[in-house]
Design an enzyme around this catalytic site. Structure first.
Site, PDB file in Angstrom:
ATOM      1  CB  ALA A  70     -28.231 -19.561  43.974  1.00 16.08           C
ATOM      2  N   GLY A 115     -29.843 -15.294  46.321  1.00 18.68           N
ATOM      3  CA  GLY A 115     -28.564 -15.397  47.030  1.00 18.68           C
ATOM      4  C   GLY A 115     -27.820 -14.071  47.096  1.00 18.68           C
ATOM      5  CD  GLU A 118     -30.652 -16.436  50.475  1.00 20.01           C
ATOM      6  OE1 GLU A 118     -30.233 -16.760  49.344  1.00 20.01           O
ATOM      7  OE2 GLU A 118     -31.195 -17.226  51.261  1.00 20.01           O
ATOM      8  CD  GLU A 138     -34.463 -17.129  46.905  1.00 20.55           C
ATOM      9  OE1 GLU A 138     -35.426 -16.334  47.056  1.00 20.55           O
ATOM     10  OE2 GLU A 138     -33.317 -16.886  47.299  1.00 20.55           O
TER      11      GLU A 138
HETATM   12  N1  COA Z   1     -28.280 -17.745  37.648  1.00 20.78           N
HETATM   13  C1  COA Z   1     -27.672 -18.019  36.476  1.00 20.78           C
HETATM   14  N2  COA Z   1     -27.635 -17.154  35.461  1.00 20.78           N
HETATM   15  C2  COA Z   1     -28.224 -15.973  35.626  1.00 20.78           C
HETATM   16  C3  COA Z   1     -28.875 -15.617  36.810  1.00 20.78           C
HETATM   17  C4  COA Z   1     -28.880 -16.577  37.856  1.00 20.78           C
HETATM   18  N3  COA Z   1     -29.459 -16.313  39.052  1.00 20.78           N
HETATM   19  N4  COA Z   1     -29.387 -14.376  36.675  1.00 20.78           N
HETATM   20  C5  COA Z   1     -29.059 -13.963  35.438  1.00 20.78           C
HETATM   21  N5  COA Z   1     -28.361 -14.934  34.798  1.00 20.78           N
HETATM   22  C6  COA Z   1     -27.786 -14.896  33.437  1.00 20.78           C
HETATM   23  C7  COA Z   1     -28.857 -15.067  32.376  1.00 20.78           C
HETATM   24  O1  COA Z   1     -29.139 -16.437  32.181  1.00 20.78           O
HETATM   25  C8  COA Z   1     -28.165 -14.435  31.195  1.00 20.78           C
HETATM   26  O2  COA Z   1     -27.214 -15.329  30.695  1.00 20.78           O
HETATM   27  P1  COA Z   1     -27.092 -15.572  29.075  1.00 20.78           P
HETATM   28  O3  COA Z   1     -26.799 -14.210  28.519  1.00 20.78           O
HETATM   29  O4  COA Z   1     -25.953 -16.535  28.949  1.00 20.78           O
HETATM   30  O5  COA Z   1     -28.413 -16.097  28.645  1.00 20.78           O
HETATM   31  C9  COA Z   1     -27.400 -13.279  31.825  1.00 20.78           C
HETATM   32  O6  COA Z   1     -27.237 -13.620  33.196  1.00 20.78           O
HETATM   33  C10 COA Z   1     -28.115 -11.954  31.748  1.00 20.78           C
HETATM   34  O7  COA Z   1     -29.399 -12.111  32.340  1.00 20.78           O
HETATM   35  P2  COA Z   1     -30.771 -11.740  31.580  1.00 20.78           P
HETATM   36  O8  COA Z   1     -31.868 -12.552  32.212  1.00 20.78           O
HETATM   37  O9  COA Z   1     -30.588 -11.853  30.108  1.00 20.78           O
HETATM   38  O10 COA Z   1     -30.901 -10.202  31.969  1.00 20.78           O
HETATM   39  P3  COA Z   1     -32.245  -9.356  32.070  1.00 20.78           P
HETATM   40  O11 COA Z   1     -31.821  -7.945  32.201  1.00 20.78           O
HETATM   41  O12 COA Z   1     -33.181  -9.701  30.975  1.00 20.78           O
HETATM   42  O13 COA Z   1     -32.932  -9.824  33.448  1.00 20.78           O
HETATM   43  C11 COA Z   1     -32.961 -10.426  35.787  1.00 20.78           C
HETATM   44  C12 COA Z   1     -32.292  -9.596  34.672  1.00 20.78           C
HETATM   45  C13 COA Z   1     -32.154 -10.280  37.062  1.00 20.78           C
HETATM   46  C14 COA Z   1     -34.401  -9.922  36.014  1.00 20.78           C
HETATM   47  C15 COA Z   1     -33.015 -11.914  35.352  1.00 20.78           C
HETATM   48  O14 COA Z   1     -31.716 -12.296  34.930  1.00 20.78           O
HETATM   49  C16 COA Z   1     -33.437 -12.855  36.441  1.00 20.78           C
HETATM   50  O15 COA Z   1     -34.615 -12.931  36.762  1.00 20.78           O
HETATM   51  N6  COA Z   1     -32.493 -13.592  37.047  1.00 20.78           N
HETATM   52  C17 COA Z   1     -32.756 -14.597  38.020  1.00 20.78           C
HETATM   53  C18 COA Z   1     -33.113 -13.978  39.351  1.00 20.78           C
HETATM   54  C19 COA Z   1     -33.441 -15.076  40.355  1.00 20.78           C
HETATM   55  O16 COA Z   1     -34.428 -15.762  40.273  1.00 20.78           O
HETATM   56  N7  COA Z   1     -32.567 -15.224  41.366  1.00 20.78           N
HETATM   57  C20 COA Z   1     -32.723 -16.182  42.418  1.00 20.78           C
HETATM   58  C21 COA Z   1     -32.012 -17.419  42.083  1.00 20.78           C
HETATM   59  S1  COA Z   1     -32.193 -18.642  43.388  1.00 20.78           S
END
Ligand code: COA
Length: 264
Positions: A70, A115, A118, A138
């Protein structure tokens, strides 16, 4: 067929009875914001109403992520009532995929988190690239899965795996997800598109009424007792015998040829 121009965040393509729905926010790793959820709802409504669509592939744009969850930027600003509505919005859309009556394959490359996992679990089949990472992180944000994760993971992989993934938030690799029964197949990343579309083509050429009967019977059976499930199976089996496709399938066998199912 809905066109891409109808959607801001989805790409839509038809390939011989297979509709390909691509979530197209690669700069945000295809994160699910309210608008994406709404567009997915509308895209799957259109699929339900379109008899020419016999199978669906759901994927994320780019190779880095199926869906990384999400949208955390949106999530951060939700009030409790908005959070309840957001959760219901996502749950309803995913339930509509689960109850679509046509097979939906999630093609998982890279991250399928929160999400995203999910969403993949609301699909009927999951093919993961060997670089895929799946998880319910989460807990690290101080919340719990809100689009059905605690419920569908429980049904797919049981209580132990569900509690481990949701309580720790630690993602698992594709092979571990396969061992837990969360994904159906793990394939080399370079091969995932070919393998997914081969499976989708196979499903799109099968008899739709029989596919629907299987999807519905398994769905109902997962939610009721054995006797009710068996009765549902009997009725669905009987309904199939009214189809031209059933006559074609049995006749083709007896005539030693490949059946051609037309979809009625
Ligand atoms: N919601 C909103 N934005 C997200 C996102 C999410 N769930 N997951 C990634 N992004 C965005 C980042 O903010 C970043 O945006 P920016 O370039 O404008 O700053 C872009 O996507 C790239 O992500 P980034 O974190 O820079 O990539 P990474 O390779 O360093 O890490 C992940 C990848 C997946 C490990 C990391 O993005 C992450 O932990 N995401 C969230 C996962 C999460 O908790 N999901 C459950 C949400 S309820």
């Amino acid at each position: 067929m809905p066109t891409d121009s109808q959607f801001q965040h989805l790409l839509i393509e038809d390939r011989d009875g297979v509709r390909v729905v691509t979530i197209n926010r690669p700069d945000k790793l295809n994160a699910l914001n309210h608008a994406v959820l709404t567009e997915l709802r509308d895209a799957f409504r259109a699929i339900a109403d379109d008899a020419s669509v016999r199978a669906v592939v759901l994927r994320g744009a780019g190779e880095k992520a199926f869906v990384a969850g999400a949208d955390i930027a949106e999530l951060a600003a939700l009030s409790p009532t908005q959070a309840r509505d957001f959760s219901r919005h996502g749950q309803r859309m995913m339930r509509s995929i689960e109850l679509l009556g046509k097979p939906v394959i999630a093609m998982i490359q890279g991250y399928a988190l929160g999400g995203g996992m999910e969403l993949a679990m609301s699909c009927h089949l999951r093919i993961a690239a060997d670089n895929a990472k799946l998880g319910q992180p989460e807990i690290n944000l101080g919340v719990l899965p809100g689009f059905g994760g605690t419920q569908r993971l429980l049904r797919l992989a049981g209580r132990g795996a569900t509690l481990e993934l949701c309580l720790t938030g630690t993602p698992i690799g594709a092979q571990r997800a396969y061992e837990l029964g969360i994904v159906n197949r793990v394939v080399a990343a370079a091969q995932i598109e070919a393998d997914t579309f081969a499976l989708a083509a196979q499903l799109a050429s099968a008899a739709p009424q029989a596919l629907r009967g299987i999807l519905d019977a398994v769905q109902v059976g997962g939610e009721c007792g054995l006797d009710a499930g068996l009765e549902f199976e009997t009725q669905a089996f009987a309904v199939c015998t009214s189809s031209n496709d059933m006559r074609e399938g049995t006749r083709a066998f007896l005539e030693r040829r490949k059946p051609v199912f037309v979809g009625n």
